[in-house]
Design an enzyme around this catalytic site. Structure first.
Site, PDB file in Angstrom:
ATOM      1  N   ASP A 159     -12.331  -3.745 -20.487  1.00 34.70           N
ATOM      2  CA  ASP A 159     -12.129  -4.391 -19.191  1.00 34.70           C
ATOM      3  C   ASP A 159     -10.656  -4.297 -18.799  1.00 34.70           C
ATOM      4  OD1 ASP A 159     -12.600  -5.847 -16.893  1.00 34.70           O
ATOM      5  OD2 ASP A 159     -12.388  -7.778 -17.898  1.00 34.70           O
ATOM      6  N   GLU A 207      -8.046  -6.783 -19.784  1.00 31.89           N
ATOM      7  CA  GLU A 207      -7.531  -6.762 -21.157  1.00 31.89           C
ATOM      8  C   GLU A 207      -6.340  -5.842 -21.319  1.00 31.89           C
ATOM      9  OE1 GLU A 207      -8.590  -8.634 -23.851  1.00 31.89           O
ATOM     10  OE2 GLU A 207      -9.567  -9.701 -22.216  1.00 31.89           O
ATOM     11  N   ASP A 255     -15.589  -8.321 -22.417  1.00 29.93           N
ATOM     12  CA  ASP A 255     -14.293  -7.641 -22.416  1.00 29.93           C
ATOM     13  C   ASP A 255     -14.387  -6.223 -22.975  1.00 29.93           C
ATOM     14  OD1 ASP A 255     -12.941  -9.908 -21.397  1.00 29.93           O
ATOM     15  OD2 ASP A 255     -12.903 -10.797 -23.397  1.00 29.93           O
TER      16      ASP A 255
END
Length: 622
Positions: A336, A339, A372
């Site tokens: 993601d 991140e 994520d």
């Protein structure tokens, strides 16, 4: 004990085409009378007949038919007058949902539905026409209406056969979802159900709208369920008999082209199921259906815990045109973009990217609407000569998604309620193996707003109560190491698998049982469908918004909110129930006896009082 009776095997009893045959008969007579007089109202009656044919419930009087399309006050008054006359002649207890004995059945063919005074003329006009199953001729009345039959190996042909064969299976559910239907129908069709031909915007699936218009197919529910009507089932049975080479076909199947030639030549022709409906389809490129492939997974090992039980189940599935064969795809880690950029420590996030690059992990940074990190199987595509860009590669999401939490982030998400919402969305994202990656934050843990014991309890609840796998690491480097190991493990796990595309609509069809959890699933969701279905702020129903409101109350979990929704599914229904209470004490205890969870415990008076105060207190809460 007396001997058990032998089991009689046979086809299911065919249900009547319309539960209101009297109304259908009268409407047909009105239409035919208007047709003979040349009145345009005949088309209005025909539309009402079509609406009545689709209505599955019996009507007690014509006024109830006002909910149907094309039923106005005039038609309802005429039918009510005929109904009153019928009851006076046959008695008030006369059945109105079946035709009197000796009366001709109400149907769609003009010759069977004419009024008694018109049958003689109709018989003269169609004297050369044979009974059911005959080839029929034409009289002075003009052309006979031809039956619609889809071309062999066209989209409509494949859809009818796929639905019919599914209905004949023992324990068949009688309907199919879109993705399931496309997968089953693809081997029976020469065109693709998902990819249009070059220079065209239509696929084989486009013919489904024609089947619905011809009353051969029904589309119900949301997500859409497709099933055959009575007429569609009869036509599909004949097509299936012809497909299997049956010689005892009850009726000869005639294509549209044959019937047009018959009209030109003045007589019936030879049945040819391979004839085209139009000249353009003969020029279209024939696409060979996908071969039937099997899914072979790696042998069982102590490290991954996979076995042969899941392979047998996965091998029994039939891949469609969207299958990815072993060697034609690669496993990619999706990260993601949050991140890697923005929010929090930029240095720490860049360190994660550098560690992944240092470990040689093939990853891609993109927007993920839930989680994520996850992995996709991306198709390997080669550039096409003469084209600037390579074709778009298909991507299927593996059943692993990771939500990464630092201890300080975990603390903040518990306080503002995001933690519970994230777990709820991860459970509903369509991936079967969610993982929580909990990262320690060193000395910063002593400055958190919540005590460490509370955070440890939240982590344990996530693993034990919510059923997530929890992996605990010390820092960013260990997080990158875990992602690296998982990427290599999944690459090996899926290296010999043929991957098939499934839909989230089929999520309840056995995808979450223990047998499936013990083996690598070869039936996966496309990345586009996964990410679209995980949008956080998509349109929600009143029930969903009400559930989210309730879950914001401290101590009101998802199980408790679901129990309340079983009794009061909207705020309006709850407020109405409060208004019926005669005293304040009764209002405060209204929800206290509602049972929730597996142990069926009561919500209790404290929580019931809190909900009452939230929804019934005027002004600011103190």
């Amino acid at each position: 004990m007396p001997a058990s009776e032998p089991v009689l095997l046979g086809r299911k009893r065919v249900l009547p085409s319309c539960p209101n045959p009297l109304f259908l008969k009268w409407l047909t007579e009105l239409r035919d009378e208007a047709k003979e007089k040349g009145l345009k109202i005949q088309y209005t009656y025909q539309k009402a007949i079509s609406s009545l044919n689709k209505y599955p419930l019996p009507l007690q009087n014509a006024k109830e038919a006002k909910i149907l399309q094309n039923f106005g006050d005039g038609i309802c008054k005429i039918l009510d007058d005929k109904l009153q006359r019928y009851l006076r002649e046959n008695g008030q207890d006369a059945p109105i949902h079946s035709l009197p004995e000796g009366a001709p059945p109400a149907g769609r063919r003009d010759n069977n539905n004419l009024a008694p005074s018109k049958k003689k003329n109709a018989a003269g006009d169609h004297g050369k026409e044979k009974g059911k199953g005959g080839k029929g001729g034409r009289g002075a009345a003009g052309k006979r209406k031809r039956e619609y039959v889809p071309q062999k190996r066209s989209g409509g042909y494949a859809v009818l056969l796929a639905l019919y064969r599914e209905s004949q299976l023992p324990g068949g559910k009688g309907y199919m979802f879109k993705m399931e239907l496309q997968t089953e129908a693809q081997p029976l069709c020469d065109k693709s159900f998902t990819v249009p031909d070059l220079g065209s915007k239509y696929t084989a699936w486009s013919s489904v709208s024609t089947l619905i218009q011809k009353n051969l197919l029904m589309k119900t529910h949301n997500p859409a369920r497709y099933s055959l009507t009575e007429e569609g089932s009869a036509l599909a049975e004949r097509l299936d008999s012809a497909e299997r080479g049956s010689k005892d076909d009850p009726e000869e199947v005639r294509s549209d082209r044959e019937e047009e030639e018959e009209e030109e030549e003045g007589g019936p022709g030879v049945v040819d199921l391979t004839a085209s409906d139009n000249e353009e389809e003969k020029e279209e490129e024939r696409i060979q259906p996908a071969e039937r492939l099997t899914c072979v997974a790696p042998p069982r090992t102590e490290a991954d815990g996979t076995g042969d039980a899941g392979n047998t189940k996965a091998a029994s599935r039939k891949p469609g045109a969207g299958s990815l064969l072993p060697g034609t795809y690669e496993i990619i880690l999706c990260v993601d973009f949050i991140e890697t950029t923005g929010g929090g420590s930029h240095h720490r996030k860049q360190e994660l990217v550098k560690e992944l690059q240092r470990n040689g992990v093939n990853f891609d940074v993109r927007k993920l609407n839930v989680g994520d990190f996850l992995w996709v199987a991306r198709e390997k595509v080669a550039p096409v000569p003469g084209q600037l860009r390579a074709p778009a590669a298909r991507e299927l999401v593996l059943d692993y998604v990771i939500e990464r939490k630092r201890m300080d982030d975990l603390c903040g998400s518990i306080i503002d309620g995001r933690f519970r919402e994230q777990k709820f969305r991860l459970k509903r994202c369509g991936l079967r193996r969610p993982v929580y990656l909990v990262e320690e934050c060193g000395t910063a843990a002593s400055h958190l707003s919540l005590p460490e014991s509370t955070l440890q309890q939240a982590i344990i609840n996530t693993q034990v109560v919510d059923g997530f796998f929890v992996k605990r690491v010390q820092d960013v480097r260990e997080s990158a190491a875990y992602l690296t190991v998982m990427t290599r493990y999944l690459t090996k796990l899926y290296q010999n698998c043929t991957l098939m595309c499934r839909s989230r609509e089929l999520e309840g069809d056995g995808g979450s049982d223990e047998e499936e959890r013990e083996s690598p699933s070869c039936s996966l969701i496309s990345f586009a469908e996964f990410n679209h279905g995980a949008v956080k702020n998509k349109c929600q129903t009143v029930r969903e918004v009400f559930a989210r409101q309730l879950m914001q109350i401290s101590g009101l979990s998802g199980d408790k909110a679901a129990a309340i929704l079983e009794h009061y599914n909207t705020p309006h229904s709850l407020l109405t129930a409060y208004k019926r209470c005669v005293s304040e004490a009764e209002k405060e205890k209204l929800l206290s006896s509602i049972r929730y969870g597996k142990l069926k415990r009561n919500l209790g008076p404290a929580l019931s009082r809190t909900v009452y105060q939230l929804y019934c207190t005027e002004g600011a809460l103190t």
